[in-house]
Structure formats: structure tokens, C-alpha cells
Design an enzyme around this catalytic site. Structure first.
Site, short mmCIF file in Angstrom:
data_model
loop_
_atom_site.label_atom_id
_atom_site.label_comp_id
_atom_site.label_asym_id
_atom_site.label_seq_id
_atom_site.Cartn_x
_atom_site.Cartn_y
_atom_site.Cartn_z
N LYS A 191 -6.02 -6.48 -0.57
CA LYS A 191 -5.36 -5.92 -1.75
C LYS A 191 -5.86 -6.65 -3.00
CE LYS A 191 -0.94 -3.74 -1.09
NZ LYS A 191 0.45 -3.67 -1.48
N LYS B 272 -5.28 -9.50 2.89
CA LYS B 272 -4.69 -8.17 3.12
C LYS B 272 -5.60 -7.06 2.59
CE LYS B 272 -0.31 -7.90 1.65
NZ LYS B 272 0.93 -8.26 0.94
N1 C2G Z 1 8.21 -0.11 -1.50
C1 C2G Z 1 9.15 0.93 -1.49
N2 C2G Z 1 8.91 2.04 -2.22
C2 C2G Z 1 7.77 2.16 -2.97
C3 C2G Z 1 6.83 1.11 -2.98
C4 C2G Z 1 7.07 -0.03 -2.23
O1 C2G Z 1 10.20 0.84 -0.82
N3 C2G Z 1 7.58 3.30 -3.68
C5 C2G Z 1 8.49 -1.31 -0.69
C6 C2G Z 1 7.44 -1.54 0.40
O2 C2G Z 1 7.70 -0.73 1.53
C7 C2G Z 1 7.61 -3.03 0.68
C8 C2G Z 1 8.01 -3.58 -0.70
O3 C2G Z 1 8.44 -2.46 -1.49
O4 C2G Z 1 8.67 -3.24 1.61
C9 C2G Z 1 6.86 -4.29 -1.39
O5 C2G Z 1 5.78 -3.38 -1.47
P1 C2G Z 1 4.28 -3.97 -1.45
O6 C2G Z 1 4.14 -4.98 -2.53
O7 C2G Z 1 3.32 -2.83 -1.40
O8 C2G Z 1 4.28 -4.73 -0.05
P2 C2G Z 1 3.01 -4.98 0.90
O9 C2G Z 1 1.80 -5.23 0.08
O10 C2G Z 1 3.01 -3.88 1.87
O11 C2G Z 1 3.37 -6.40 1.57
O12 C2G Z 1 3.74 -9.31 5.28
C10 C2G Z 1 4.21 -8.10 4.69
C11 C2G Z 1 3.39 -7.74 3.48
O13 C2G Z 1 3.29 -8.84 2.58
C12 C2G Z 1 4.01 -6.53 2.77
#
Ligand code: C2G
Length: 130
Positions: free
Chosen positions: A46, A44
Site C-alpha cells: 500500500k 502490504k
Molecule cells: N473500512 C470500512 N469502510 C470503508 C473503508 C474502510 O469499514 N468504506 C474499514 C476497513 O474494512 C478496515 C478499516 O476501515 O477495517 C481500515 O481500513 P484500511 O485502512 O483500508 O485497512 P487495511 O489497509 O485493510 O488494514 O492487519 C490488518 C490491516 O492493517 C488492515
């Protein structure tokens, strides 16, 4: 019982994540979370502050979460939806439209993100230089 599914990295767990999980769980009765492994996060693009083992331990301790499992690929979602008999796939609206293709298997909902909090901000505060 309405079964909900989501995925994420959940690095430096914060109240934005908690708020998301609370709202996700409240869409139904049971919430499963696929937690991105370190290897999948490399795919990803990340870089995480906390390793997978710590991140999944935190998620497993959240009262809104009923099941955690490793997220190792983009493609596993369809199999997971079938395996866990999922009614609703939910994720933050930063992903709006990206998972509409799952709509033949279950409802797809994008929830508004919690404003003004992010892992990036926290890592900057931690002057995270890894
Ligand atoms: N989130 C949120 N508000 C924030 C930060 C994050 O609602 N201020 C939500 C994101 O939208 C996501 C969840 O928390 O639904 C987890 O965030 P991340 O760990 O950043 O997810 P991501 O890396 O985007 O992984 O296959 C899908 C991916 O694995 C999603």
C-alpha cells in the site's frame, strides 16, 4: 469492561473509517487501534497519501478510539490480543475469514464496510500521482 482491537492504515481518513470505528467501539467499552506504519504498508503493498505520524495523530483524535499503537507486522496480533487483554477482534468484511485463526484467543467479528467511499476514490479525486 469489553475490550476491542482492530488494525488499519486509515489513509485520507474518511467517514467510512469513522463509521467503522464507531461500530467497533460500540461492540464494547474500549477500543485499541494498531495503525499501520509506512514500512508495514510497503509490506502490504500500500502506498499512502499521508505519513504514519499524521495518520496516527488523526486516529488518536477520534473519540471512539482509546489507544493507538504502531502496526509493524502481520504477526503481532496474537501478542497484542494477550497484551491488551482483548475480548473482540474486529475488522471490515473485506477481510472476512482472514483472521479466524485468532478465534482461540478472542471473538472475531467482521463488520460490513461503508459503501461508496474509499481511500482509492479520494486519492483519484486528489489526482494523487505519487
Ligand atoms: N473500512 C470500512 N469502510 C470503508 C473503508 C474502510 O469499514 N468504506 C474499514 C476497513 O474494512 C478496515 C478499516 O476501515 O477495517 C481500515 O481500513 P484500511 O485502512 O483500508 O485497512 P487495511 O489497509 O485493510 O488494514 O492487519 C490488518 C490491516 O492493517 C488492515
Amino acid at each position: 469492561m469489553t475490550r476491542i482491537l482492530t488494525y488499519g492504515t486509515f489513509d485520507t481518513f474518511h467517514y467510512g473509517h469513522m463509521e467503522f470505528l464507531r461500530r467497533a467501539h460500540n461492540l464494547g467499552d474500549w477500543l485499541a487501534v494498531g495503525v499501520s506504519t509506512d514500512k508495514f504498508n510497503n509490506i502490504k503493498g500500500k502506498q499512502t497519501f499521508l505519513p504514519y505520524e499524521t495518520r496516527i495523530q488523526i486516529l488518536s483524535g477520534v473519540k471512539y478510539v482509546d489507544l493507538t499503537f504502531p502496526e509493524t507486522s502481520w504477526e503481532q496480533k496474537r501478542d497484542d490480543i494477550i497484551k491488551y487483554n482483548i475480548d473482540i477482534f474486529v475488522i471490515g468484511d473485506d477481510w472476512r475469514g482472514k483472521f479466524d485463526n485468532l478465534g482461540d484467543l478472542c471473538r472475531v467479528i467482521y463488520l460490513p464496510r461503508t459503501p461508496d467511499i474509499s481511500t482509492t476514490q479520494i486519492k483519484n479525486i486528489l489526482s494523487f500521482n505519487r
